[in-house]
Design a protein around this motif. Structure first.
Motif, PDB file in Angstrom:
ATOM      1  N   TYR A   1      15.655  -2.036  20.939  1.00 28.29           N
ATOM      2  CA  TYR A   1      14.434  -3.297  20.719  1.00 28.29           C
ATOM      3  C   TYR A   1      13.185  -2.699  20.927  1.00 28.29           C
ATOM      4  N   VAL A   2      12.270  -3.046  20.155  1.00 29.29           N
ATOM      5  CA  VAL A   2      11.018  -2.977  20.153  1.00 29.29           C
ATOM      6  C   VAL A   2      10.290  -4.008  19.797  1.00 29.29           C
ATOM      7  N   GLU A   3       9.081  -4.533  20.558  1.00 27.01           N
ATOM      8  CA  GLU A   3       8.308  -5.935  20.454  1.00 27.01           C
ATOM      9  C   GLU A   3       7.019  -4.824  19.864  1.00 27.01           C
ATOM     10  N   LEU A   4       6.653  -4.950  18.621  1.00 25.88           N
ATOM     11  CA  LEU A   4       5.263  -4.282  18.304  1.00 25.88           C
ATOM     12  C   LEU A   4       4.021  -5.228  18.345  1.00 25.88           C
ATOM     13  N   ILE A   5       2.881  -4.912  19.052  1.00 29.53           N
ATOM     14  CA  ILE A   5       1.800  -5.735  18.995  1.00 29.53           C
ATOM     15  C   ILE A   5       1.118  -5.478  17.955  1.00 29.53           C
ATOM     16  N   SER A   6       0.944  -6.599  17.014  1.00 29.62           N
ATOM     17  CA  SER A   6       0.228  -6.517  15.662  1.00 29.62           C
ATOM     18  C   SER A   6      -1.089  -7.281  15.803  1.00 29.62           C
ATOM     19  N   SER A   7      -1.957  -6.779  14.972  1.00 30.42           N
ATOM     20  CA  SER A   7      -3.433  -7.345  14.941  1.00 30.42           C
ATOM     21  C   SER A   7      -3.676  -7.972  13.793  1.00 30.42           C
ATOM     22  N   PRO A   8      -3.739  -8.899  13.329  1.00 31.94           N
ATOM     23  CA  PRO A   8      -4.056  -9.614  11.966  1.00 31.94           C
ATOM     24  C   PRO A   8      -5.639  -9.200  11.924  1.00 31.94           C
ATOM     25  N   ASP A   9      -6.415  -9.144  12.861  1.00 35.62           N
ATOM     26  CA  ASP A   9      -7.868  -8.697  12.618  1.00 35.62           C
ATOM     27  C   ASP A   9      -7.898  -7.504  11.797  1.00 35.62           C
ATOM     28  N   HIS A  10      -7.213  -6.445  12.427  1.00 39.01           N
ATOM     29  CA  HIS A  10      -7.342  -5.194  12.021  1.00 39.01           C
ATOM     30  C   HIS A  10      -7.126  -5.231  10.318  1.00 39.01           C
ATOM     31  N   ALA A  11      -6.002  -5.852  10.046  1.00 45.14           N
ATOM     32  CA  ALA A  11      -5.662  -6.063   8.599  1.00 45.14           C
ATOM     33  C   ALA A  11      -6.578  -6.589   7.829  1.00 45.14           C
ATOM     34  N   ARG A  12      -7.235  -7.847   8.498  1.00 46.97           N
ATOM     35  CA  ARG A  12      -8.151  -8.763   7.839  1.00 46.97           C
ATOM     36  C   ARG A  12      -9.636  -7.925   7.400  1.00 46.97           C
ATOM     37  N   ALA A  13      -9.767  -6.939   8.414  1.00 47.10           N
ATOM     38  CA  ALA A  13     -11.033  -5.879   8.179  1.00 47.10           C
ATOM     39  C   ALA A  13     -11.029  -5.160   6.999  1.00 47.10           C
ATOM     40  N   VAL A  14      -9.718  -4.710   6.610  1.00 48.89           N
ATOM     41  CA  VAL A  14      -9.633  -3.845   5.555  1.00 48.89           C
ATOM     42  C   VAL A  14      -9.189  -4.582   4.201  1.00 48.89           C
ATOM     43  N   GLY A  15      -9.102  -5.990   4.253  1.00 51.39           N
ATOM     44  CA  GLY A  15      -9.087  -6.762   3.062  1.00 51.39           C
ATOM     45  C   GLY A  15      -7.682  -7.209   2.764  1.00 51.39           C
ATOM     46  N   LEU A  16      -6.718  -7.237   3.717  1.00 52.37           N
ATOM     47  CA  LEU A  16      -5.442  -7.650   3.627  1.00 52.37           C
ATOM     48  C   LEU A  16      -5.221  -9.059   4.026  1.00 52.37           C
ATOM     49  N   THR A  17      -4.642  -9.603   3.091  1.00 53.33           N
ATOM     50  CA  THR A  17      -4.320 -11.028   3.658  1.00 53.33           C
ATOM     51  C   THR A  17      -3.015 -10.950   4.567  1.00 53.33           C
ATOM     52  N   GLU A  18      -3.067 -12.200   5.347  1.00 51.00           N
ATOM     53  CA  GLU A  18      -1.943 -12.102   6.400  1.00 51.00           C
ATOM     54  C   GLU A  18      -0.589 -11.963   5.887  1.00 51.00           C
ATOM     55  N   ALA A  19      -0.420 -12.631   4.579  1.00 51.63           N
ATOM     56  CA  ALA A  19       0.781 -12.499   3.783  1.00 51.63           C
ATOM     57  C   ALA A  19       1.255 -11.066   3.589  1.00 51.63           C
ATOM     58  N   GLU A  20       0.189 -10.230   3.095  1.00 53.91           N
ATOM     59  CA  GLU A  20       0.508  -8.950   2.615  1.00 53.91           C
ATOM     60  C   GLU A  20       0.758  -8.146   3.876  1.00 53.91           C
ATOM     61  N   HIS A  21      -0.029  -8.358   4.732  1.00 51.44           N
ATOM     62  CA  HIS A  21      -0.002  -7.649   6.282  1.00 51.44           C
ATOM     63  C   HIS A  21       1.313  -7.893   6.571  1.00 51.44           C
ATOM     64  N   ARG A  22       2.055  -8.908   6.761  1.00 52.84           N
ATOM     65  CA  ARG A  22       3.339  -9.497   7.388  1.00 52.84           C
ATOM     66  C   ARG A  22       4.210  -8.833   6.552  1.00 52.84           C
ATOM     67  N   ALA A  23       4.149  -8.972   5.110  1.00 55.38           N
ATOM     68  CA  ALA A  23       5.340  -8.210   4.114  1.00 55.38           C
ATOM     69  C   ALA A  23       5.422  -6.897   4.428  1.00 55.38           C
ATOM     70  N   GLY A  24       4.505  -5.969   4.660  1.00 55.33           N
ATOM     71  CA  GLY A  24       4.744  -4.659   5.029  1.00 55.33           C
ATOM     72  C   GLY A  24       5.381  -4.645   6.303  1.00 55.33           C
ATOM     73  N   ILE A  25       5.118  -5.322   7.266  1.00 55.87           N
ATOM     74  CA  ILE A  25       5.417  -4.979   8.496  1.00 55.87           C
ATOM     75  C   ILE A  25       7.135  -5.500   8.611  1.00 55.87           C
ATOM     76  N   PHE A  26       7.220  -6.571   7.957  1.00 54.91           N
ATOM     77  CA  PHE A  26       8.767  -7.003   7.981  1.00 54.91           C
ATOM     78  C   PHE A  26       9.404  -6.107   7.137  1.00 54.91           C
ATOM     79  N   GLN A  27       9.103  -5.517   6.026  1.00 53.92           N
ATOM     80  CA  GLN A  27      10.028  -4.421   5.252  1.00 53.92           C
ATOM     81  C   GLN A  27      10.228  -3.374   6.404  1.00 53.92           C
ATOM     82  N   GLY A  28       9.135  -2.609   7.033  1.00 49.39           N
ATOM     83  CA  GLY A  28       9.447  -1.817   7.791  1.00 49.39           C
ATOM     84  C   GLY A  28      10.519  -2.308   8.783  1.00 49.39           C
ATOM     85  N   ILE A  29      10.433  -3.233   9.465  1.00 46.94           N
ATOM     86  CA  ILE A  29      11.632  -3.706  10.467  1.00 46.94           C
ATOM     87  C   ILE A  29      12.854  -3.774   9.659  1.00 46.94           C
TER      88      ILE A  29
END
Length: 339
Positions: free
Chosen positions: A96-124
């Motif tokens: 089990y792993v809890e990953l600390i995710s920073s929406p601000d880092h994704a936002r800084a490169v132009g990703l929406t939070e929906a796009e950011h989450r979609a990638g993370i969830f697919q990886g999980i």
């Protein structure tokens, strides 16, 4: 810098990790692959050499982290970062792993939070399908990005619940941005049902731990080790069973403690403070979660029974749903020989 943790034998016990920064799991080779795929230049000053990130001290480390994270640009990138880390953890016996995710880092490169989450969830999902490991996300605010950004991120998390998004954290420049200014952000997250933890007691002293404990909902501390400087605070942590997410190699690499021998993890355990083990930003410090368990055995004298107890503490303190927690704990206590 501590010796590379590949020098330590990874104990043959099940493991769990509650404190690792998502972008900070990407090794130099992955950063290079993502930069090439995205056709972007890696910022000058990111690497010391082919296999090593360049940084001198804590604030410089934060800057290098941001430079490396700037090439993680797409949902597919985030999928790969999460997937590769979780698969590597599973290979070391991590469940089990809890990953600390920073929406601000994704936002800084132009990703929406929906796009950011979609990638993370697919990886999980992909890592679980391959290895059985469970991954979850803690949404993190970054102190030095300001109060307004923190409250926006907290509200965004509150407005978009998801079974994989289980917690809320605050990272960044601990000494320069004390906790009280972020009370409203934590209140938003806590009221939304997210488990709360906070970086404290690393690059600021016991006062930062006391301040973090005043934030709404905080029941764990990221690091927290400098509480050892205040015996009354140590007793309070033990009495309240506040769980510390302890990252020994990070603490030594960043100069919080000069050596493992100086590290207070054994003293905190002896005082009854519940602790877990974690790698923080593993490639920056030559760490792995398995290596941290190896450090605990080699430098702190913990045997397999004590290491399994630390894993049980982590699973008990995890911000995961009760059904998944029960399955993980059942697997821990009814495991075959070895893992």
């Amino acid at each position: 810098m501590p010796a590379d943790l590949t020098d330590y034998v990874v104990p043959d016990v099940p493991k769990a990790e509650l404190h690792v920064h998502l972008e900070g799991t990407a090794r130099p080779d992955l950063i290079r692959r993502l930069a090439a795929r995205n056709k972007v230049a890696i910022p000058d000053g990111t690497f010391e050499d082919e296999d090593t990130f360049r940084w001198r001290d804590f604030l410089d480390f934060l800057n290098t982290y941001d430079l490396a994270a700037s090439v993680i640009r797409t949902a597919a990138d985030y999928r790969d970062v999460v997937y590769e880390y979780l698969v590597a953890c599973a290979a070391e016996g991590t469940r089990y792993v809890e990953l600390i995710s920073s929406p601000d880092h994704a936002r800084a490169v132009g990703l929406t939070e929906a796009e950011h989450r979609a990638g993370i969830f697919q990886g999980i999902d992909d890592a679980r399908a391959q290895t059985g490991i469970e991954g979850r996300i803690l949404v993190s605010i970054v102190r030095n990005f300001g109060v307004e950004a923190a409250e926006r991120t907290a509200q965004e998390a509150a407005d978009n619940p998801h079974e994989y998004v289980v917690g809320f954290n605050m990272a960044g420049d601990e000494a320069g941005f004390p906790p009280p200014d972020f009370t409203r952000a934590f209140a938003i997250a806590h009221d939304a049902g997210l488990g709360c933890t906070c970086h404290a007691g690393e690059h600021a002293g016991p006062e930062s731990v006391r301040a973090a404990l005043q934030l709404p909902g905080v029941v764990r501390l990221s690091h927290g080790v400098r509480a050892i400087e205040d015996p009354d605070l140590v007793r309070e942590l033990a009495e309240r069973q506040i769980v510390l997410e302890v990252c020994p190699t990070s603490n030594v690499a960043l100069g919080v403690y000069a050596t493992y021998a100086d590290h207070p993890l054994p003293a905190l355990m002896a005082a009854g403070v519940p602790v877990t083990l974690a790698s923080d930003d593993p490639p920056y410090f030559g760490a792995t979660i398995g290596g941290e368990y190896g450090v605990a055995r080699a430098h702190f004298g913990l045997d397999d029974e004590q290491l399994v107890a630390i894993t049980a503490t982590a699973l008990g303190a995890a911000f995961v749903d009760d059904q998944t927690r029960a399955a993980l704990l059942n697997g821990l206590h009814n495991r075959p020989l070895g893992l």
